[in-house]
Design an enzyme around this catalytic site. Structure first.
Site, mmCIF file in Angstrom:
data_model
loop_
_atom_site.group_PDB
_atom_site.id
_atom_site.type_symbol
_atom_site.label_atom_id
_atom_site.label_comp_id
_atom_site.label_asym_id
_atom_site.label_seq_id
_atom_site.Cartn_x
_atom_site.Cartn_y
_atom_site.Cartn_z
ATOM 1 N N ASN A 23 -37.512 29.532 -53.317
ATOM 2 C CA ASN A 23 -36.767 28.280 -53.250
ATOM 3 C C ASN A 23 -35.917 28.193 -54.503
ATOM 4 O OD1 ASN A 23 -38.144 27.501 -50.872
ATOM 5 N ND2 ASN A 23 -39.842 26.760 -52.080
ATOM 6 N N GLN B 206 -37.406 23.808 -54.527
ATOM 7 C CA GLN B 206 -37.901 24.301 -55.817
ATOM 8 C C GLN B 206 -38.406 23.129 -56.639
ATOM 9 O OE1 GLN B 206 -34.994 26.319 -58.300
ATOM 10 N NE2 GLN B 206 -36.591 27.230 -59.560
ATOM 11 N N HIS C 271 -42.971 33.317 -53.398
ATOM 12 C CA HIS C 271 -44.169 32.995 -52.636
ATOM 13 C C HIS C 271 -44.460 34.151 -51.676
ATOM 14 C CE1 HIS C 271 -44.001 28.583 -53.587
ATOM 15 N NE2 HIS C 271 -42.736 28.912 -53.813
ATOM 16 N N HIS D 212 -39.920 32.010 -59.049
ATOM 17 C CA HIS D 212 -41.198 32.508 -58.553
ATOM 18 C C HIS D 212 -41.065 32.773 -57.058
ATOM 19 C CE1 HIS D 212 -41.336 28.103 -58.218
ATOM 20 N NE2 HIS D 212 -42.149 28.271 -57.175
#
Length: 98
Positions: free
Chosen positions: A49, A56, A64, A62
């Site tokens: 995101n 986000q 997922h 990051h």
């Protein structure tokens, strides 16, 4: 659901130095292999995101990793996007290509 987080701070992929992209993706693949061996999912969904509008919540890149199983109720990435008229898709394509 597992997160892979680069050590280098960057709010988005745009901010992450290119030399960090390969190691980040390598860590995603390594993590998927571990999850596959231990949990035997039938597939994976990977998510990133970027920006608040995209979901986000933490201002740090990051990825997922979500193991997927038949009947888990999850949907594909494409289900996130609303349907748009075909002419709008064609106009967007022209803008991107120009």
């Amino acid at each position: 659901h597992t997160l892979v987080i680069p050590k280098h701070h960057a709010e988005s992929l745009f901010d992450l130095p290119s030399e960090n992209l390969g190691p980040l993706l390598g860590a995603v693949v390594k993590t998927q292999k571990i999850i596959l061996a231990k949990l035997q999912p039938e597939g994976f969904s990977l998510g990133l995101n970027q920006g608040e509008i995209a979901g986000q919540e933490v201002p740090h890149v990051h990825l997922h990793i979500v193991p997927r199983y038949a009947g888990d109720g999850g949907k594909s990435f494409q289900s996130l996007v609303r349907q748009v008229p075909q002419e709008s898709v064609e106009e967007m394509g022209l803008k991107i290509r120009s």
